[in-house]
Design an enzyme around this catalytic site. Sequence first.
Site, PDB file in Angstrom:
ATOM      1  N   ASP A  49      69.682  27.855  45.094  1.00 48.16           N
ATOM      2  CA  ASP A  49      68.856  28.574  46.071  1.00 48.16           C
ATOM      3  C   ASP A  49      69.706  28.946  47.286  1.00 48.16           C
ATOM      4  OD1 ASP A  49      66.868  28.085  44.348  1.00 48.16           O
ATOM      5  OD2 ASP A  49      65.678  26.787  45.675  1.00 48.16           O
ATOM      6  N   ALA A  50      70.600  28.014  47.681  1.00 44.90           N
ATOM      7  CA  ALA A  50      71.419  28.252  48.875  1.00 44.90           C
ATOM      8  C   ALA A  50      72.321  29.473  48.660  1.00 44.90           C
ATOM      9  CB  ALA A  50      72.260  27.022  49.177  1.00 44.90           C
ATOM     10  N   TYR A  52      71.732  31.947  46.602  1.00 40.35           N
ATOM     11  CA  TYR A  52      70.872  33.143  46.601  1.00 40.35           C
ATOM     12  C   TYR A  52      70.581  33.574  48.038  1.00 40.35           C
ATOM     13  CZ  TYR A  52      67.009  36.327  45.627  1.00 40.35           C
ATOM     14  OH  TYR A  52      66.218  37.452  45.571  1.00 40.35           O
ATOM     15  N   ASP A  53      70.226  32.590  48.879  1.00 45.44           N
ATOM     16  CA  ASP A  53      69.906  32.894  50.278  1.00 45.44           C
ATOM     17  C   ASP A  53      71.106  33.515  50.978  1.00 45.44           C
ATOM     18  OD1 ASP A  53      67.455  31.886  49.819  1.00 45.44           O
ATOM     19  OD2 ASP A  53      67.811  29.941  50.782  1.00 45.44           O
ATOM     20  N   LEU A  99      36.800  41.474  29.145  1.00 41.49           N
ATOM     21  CA  LEU A  99      36.894  40.836  27.829  1.00 41.49           C
ATOM     22  C   LEU A  99      35.565  40.216  27.446  1.00 41.49           C
ATOM     23  CD1 LEU A  99      40.259  38.871  28.029  1.00 41.49           C
ATOM     24  CD2 LEU A  99      39.759  40.797  26.552  1.00 41.49           C
ATOM     25  N   GLU A 130      47.020  34.079  23.828  1.00 39.45           N
ATOM     26  CA  GLU A 130      47.592  33.857  25.169  1.00 39.45           C
ATOM     27  C   GLU A 130      46.639  33.003  25.994  1.00 39.45           C
ATOM     28  OE1 GLU A 130      49.021  37.535  27.238  1.00 39.45           O
ATOM     29  OE2 GLU A 130      48.437  38.397  25.330  1.00 39.45           O
ATOM     30  N   LYS A 132      44.253  32.130  29.005  1.00 35.88           N
ATOM     31  CA  LYS A 132      43.479  32.985  29.922  1.00 35.88           C
ATOM     32  C   LYS A 132      43.613  32.381  31.312  1.00 35.88           C
ATOM     33  CE  LYS A 132      39.710  35.775  30.841  1.00 35.88           C
ATOM     34  NZ  LYS A 132      40.130  36.004  32.211  1.00 35.88           N
ATOM     35  N   ASP A 134      43.220  31.715  35.240  1.00 39.01           N
ATOM     36  CA  ASP A 134      42.079  31.816  36.142  1.00 39.01           C
ATOM     37  C   ASP A 134      42.568  32.548  37.395  1.00 39.01           C
ATOM     38  OD1 ASP A 134      39.516  31.492  36.808  1.00 39.01           O
ATOM     39  OD2 ASP A 134      39.644  29.389  37.357  1.00 39.01           O
ATOM     40  N   ARG A 153      41.320  45.373  39.663  1.00 31.89           N
ATOM     41  CA  ARG A 153      40.499  45.952  38.610  1.00 31.89           C
ATOM     42  C   ARG A 153      39.286  46.692  39.193  1.00 31.89           C
ATOM     43  NH1 ARG A 153      39.118  43.602  33.356  1.00 31.89           N
ATOM     44  NH2 ARG A 153      39.526  41.527  34.165  1.00 31.89           N
ATOM     45  N   GLU A 190      47.729  39.277  35.428  1.00 32.27           N
ATOM     46  CA  GLU A 190      46.810  38.421  36.196  1.00 32.27           C
ATOM     47  C   GLU A 190      47.602  37.744  37.317  1.00 32.27           C
ATOM     48  OE1 GLU A 190      42.706  36.680  35.345  1.00 32.27           O
ATOM     49  OE2 GLU A 190      43.855  38.042  34.125  1.00 32.27           O
ATOM     50  N   TYR A 242      49.908  40.817  30.788  1.00 29.41           N
ATOM     51  CA  TYR A 242      49.316  40.664  29.459  1.00 29.41           C
ATOM     52  C   TYR A 242      49.181  41.966  28.692  1.00 29.41           C
ATOM     53  CZ  TYR A 242      44.971  42.058  31.837  1.00 29.41           C
ATOM     54  OH  TYR A 242      44.028  42.725  32.575  1.00 29.41           O
ATOM     55  N   LYS A 306      44.048  38.515  20.557  1.00 28.32           N
ATOM     56  CA  LYS A 306      44.085  39.978  20.416  1.00 28.32           C
ATOM     57  C   LYS A 306      44.630  40.344  19.046  1.00 28.32           C
ATOM     58  CE  LYS A 306      44.923  40.733  25.244  1.00 28.32           C
ATOM     59  NZ  LYS A 306      45.861  41.019  26.287  1.00 28.32           N
ATOM     60  N   LYS A 330      36.468  30.687  25.584  1.00 23.89           N
ATOM     61  CA  LYS A 330      36.420  29.915  26.827  1.00 23.89           C
ATOM     62  C   LYS A 330      36.360  28.410  26.537  1.00 23.89           C
ATOM     63  CE  LYS A 330      36.136  33.049  30.100  1.00 23.89           C
ATOM     64  NZ  LYS A 330      35.331  32.871  31.247  1.00 23.89           N
ATOM     65  N   CYS A 424       3.337  34.211  45.957  1.00 25.27           N
ATOM     66  CA  CYS A 424       4.746  34.391  46.292  1.00 25.27           C
ATOM     67  C   CYS A 424       5.112  33.499  47.491  1.00 25.27           C
ATOM     68  CB  CYS A 424       4.998  35.861  46.632  1.00 25.27           C
ATOM     69  SG  CYS A 424       6.636  36.152  47.313  1.00 25.27           S
ATOM     70  N   CYS A 427       5.885  36.307  50.525  1.00 26.22           N
ATOM     71  CA  CYS A 427       4.880  37.210  51.124  1.00 26.22           C
ATOM     72  C   CYS A 427       3.450  36.790  50.779  1.00 26.22           C
ATOM     73  CB  CYS A 427       5.137  38.641  50.676  1.00 26.22           C
ATOM     74  SG  CYS A 427       4.692  38.920  48.960  1.00 26.22           S
ATOM     75  N   CYS A 442       6.363  38.352  41.592  1.00 26.40           N
ATOM     76  CA  CYS A 442       5.525  38.671  42.737  1.00 26.40           C
ATOM     77  C   CYS A 442       5.224  40.153  42.610  1.00 26.40           C
ATOM     78  CB  CYS A 442       6.299  38.382  44.027  1.00 26.40           C
ATOM     79  SG  CYS A 442       5.672  39.317  45.441  1.00 26.40           S
ATOM     80  N   CYS A 448       7.089  43.123  49.822  1.00 26.48           N
ATOM     81  CA  CYS A 448       7.551  41.733  49.948  1.00 26.48           C
ATOM     82  C   CYS A 448       8.939  41.734  50.585  1.00 26.48           C
ATOM     83  CB  CYS A 448       7.603  41.092  48.562  1.00 26.48           C
ATOM     84  SG  CYS A 448       8.424  39.489  48.552  1.00 26.48           S
TER      85      CYS A 448
HETATM   86  O1  I6G Z   1      41.625  39.775  32.186  1.00 25.69           O
HETATM   87  C1  I6G Z   1      42.439  39.551  31.171  1.00 25.69           C
HETATM   88  C2  I6G Z   1      43.206  38.421  31.140  1.00 25.69           C
HETATM   89  C3  I6G Z   1      44.070  38.183  30.092  1.00 25.69           C
HETATM   90  C4  I6G Z   1      42.524  40.492  30.121  1.00 25.69           C
HETATM   91  C5  I6G Z   1      43.402  40.258  29.047  1.00 25.69           C
HETATM   92  C6  I6G Z   1      44.178  39.074  29.058  1.00 25.69           C
HETATM   93  O2  I6G Z   1      45.001  38.918  28.027  1.00 25.69           O
HETATM   94  C7  I6G Z   1      45.769  37.736  27.966  1.00 25.69           C
HETATM   95  N1  I6G Z   1      43.501  41.147  28.051  1.00 25.69           N
HETATM   96  C8  I6G Z   1      42.750  42.256  28.079  1.00 25.69           C
HETATM   97  C9  I6G Z   1      42.863  43.229  26.953  1.00 25.69           C
HETATM   98  C10 I6G Z   1      41.885  42.491  29.132  1.00 25.69           C
HETATM   99  N2  I6G Z   1      41.766  41.631  30.145  1.00 25.69           N
HETATM  100  C11 I6G Z   1      41.051  43.711  29.175  1.00 25.69           C
END
Ligand code: I6G
Length: 682
Positions: A49-50, A52-53, A99, A130, A132, A134, A153, A190, A242, A306, A330, A424, A427, A442, A448
């Site tokens: 790192d040093a 690079y810096d 998705l 792959e 997903k 968060d 998006r 992402e 992705y 996919k 999920k 209600c 109201c 209601c 209302c």
């Molecule tokens: O929101 C997403 C996260 C990860 C994705 C996705 C993904 O693939 C690993 N792939 C597609 C085709 C889409 N959204 C529409």
Amino acid sequence: MDPRLRGDDRLRCRGDEMAIMKQSIEKLRATLNEHNYRYYVLDDPIISDAKYDQLFKQLKEYEALHPECLTNDSPTQRVGAKVSGSLAPIQHAIPMLSLDNGFSVEEIYAFDQRIHDRLKNNDLIEYMCEPKMDGLAVSIRYEKGRLVKAATRGDGQTGEDITQNIRTIASVPLVLRGKNYPDVLEVRGEVYLSKKKFEELNERASQSGEKIFANPRNAAAGSVRQLDPRITAARSLEIVCYGIGDVIGDIPHKQSDILAALQTWGHRVNPESAVVKGIVGCVAYYEKLAKKRERLPYEIDGVVYKVNVIDLQNQLGMISRAPRWAIAHKFPAEEVMTTVKSVTFQVGRTGALTPVAHVKPVLVQGVTVSNATLHNMDEIHRKDIQVGDRVVLRRAGDVIPEIVRALVQYRPDHAKKIQLPSHCPVCHAVVEQIEGEAVARCLAGLACPAQRKESIKHFASRRAMDVEGLGDKTIDQLVETGLVDSIADLYTLTETQLSSLERMAEKSANNILDALEKSKKTTLARFLYALGIREVGEATAKQLAMHVGDLPGIFSATEESLQEIDEVGPVVAKHIVRFFKDKNNRHVMDALLKSGIHWEKVSIEKKDLPLKGKTFVLTGTLDSLSRTDAKEKLESLGAKVAGSVSTKTSYLVAGADAGSKLQKAKELGVAVLDETQFLTLL
Ligand code: I6G
């Protein structure tokens, strides 16, 4: 420079010196970019790192001495100027899809079965798996290898301009590596915060009394949507890519090869990705990743499968806003135990009464929850839930917490049955439970206040009229003080009226007025969605807009004619017709239009367009028009323009220097048009 030199010699020498300096600067930039790539993308640094810096500092010094050599894509120029006002909207060249989700293995098997059925093929499908992440989906556009735009998006069609913020993410290349990248390339990925950075951010926030983020996804979204890129730069955001959006140029024919190409072009992809055979392979991947989940340095909420072959993806196409060739499997939501203290009924935009359980606060997926939905009375009866019960509660992703079941074996003696109120709670009008419908309503409609508040909140929301800064609390006050009775009243508000609200500074009042003014330029689809017609969500509103073209078209529509629209069945058609017949609704719409709300006329659905049903692929260089223009022309005539040649291609348009696509079209027997034939066809 040698002080003894004079005249022309002095100039020549200065020129030589400049050229050398320019070369040194370019070399240093390339070196830094390569080390950056090794560090962030390959996770395989070869200098400290040093060191690079030190190189970075040297480049900064050179650039300070020679500001004429500064370019926007230098690694020293990642953090740009603050955006004034708000993030500008950006229309995606190719929509950013969402998705479909599957929660059980049965749903995943059903997904695979649908694919086999559509493709009329019994062979094992090759899938790319792959994690997903968060995080927050973004699109980054490169033209001739240079990063030109980045967007969130948003609603899938239009996102927000986050170019300055995306540039601050160290693993995003400002210039693509190598030479053989497409002329135009939209990289989709992402943006996320690692678990460690998320905790550090919240720790700092709690010490300085700033806002604590509920989870890494919210923190990533908040960081990416900053107006000041310096704040984003300080948040240590990361990205994994992705897929791709708009492309002009050649791309590989498999999802896995696209990811490999993205990596050689300088982008970070997830090393956990894998290609498997058949849906059994997918489920095995899921189980393996579920075991590893805790040890990953970032949060994931499932796995994405996919279809790997792009030709097959093209054959499968999409439905509503999601591709048929992909699904997110999920992970089950975390479940926790708590106790129901009381139940109240919330009145929604359409008068529906939703029972809400107020529970003993519990921590679930990093968020303290004290309210959870009970959905409706049928669900309460089915789950046998009473006030005082110990219950199981869950929160999946950004879905509101819900009560899953009661632990009836622990029911206390003082437990009390939950009763639907006869009137209600807001109201006091009569509540009716319509036969065959799960929800009770209601019946007071917009008389209302709760329904008025909710319909105004919906109208102003981001996916509807997108009135930025007009939050729920302000709307509650506007209705309670009588300043706003209907959505149309929003556009008659004055600065004095807004400033009279509690905790409303003059600047915020003016911002809201500006946002209201800005919202007047909209689309018919957004306007129809914003009106809050029962059962008309975003997708239906879009189809409706395409079908009718403009408001008069909808006023004269009948239940039968509306059912020609894919998303509209008899119930929705009835709601739409009833809504537009209603005198009060007409009144409100007139007032909205008079206040200046407008949109561009929508071209009526491409049903009668001459090239409907035809798929074109463009390759090589056309003399008389650019690829983008050719694409737009074809699409305006109803054609689809695809990125690669398959048996589904109707025509390949081959300009000068056409390459492998022309070869493939010939092999598959696809009709090929030269430029003259193409122009004649247009
Ligand atoms: O929101 C997403 C996260 C990860 C994705 C996705 C993904 O693939 C690993 N792939 C597609 C085709 C889409 N959204 C529409």
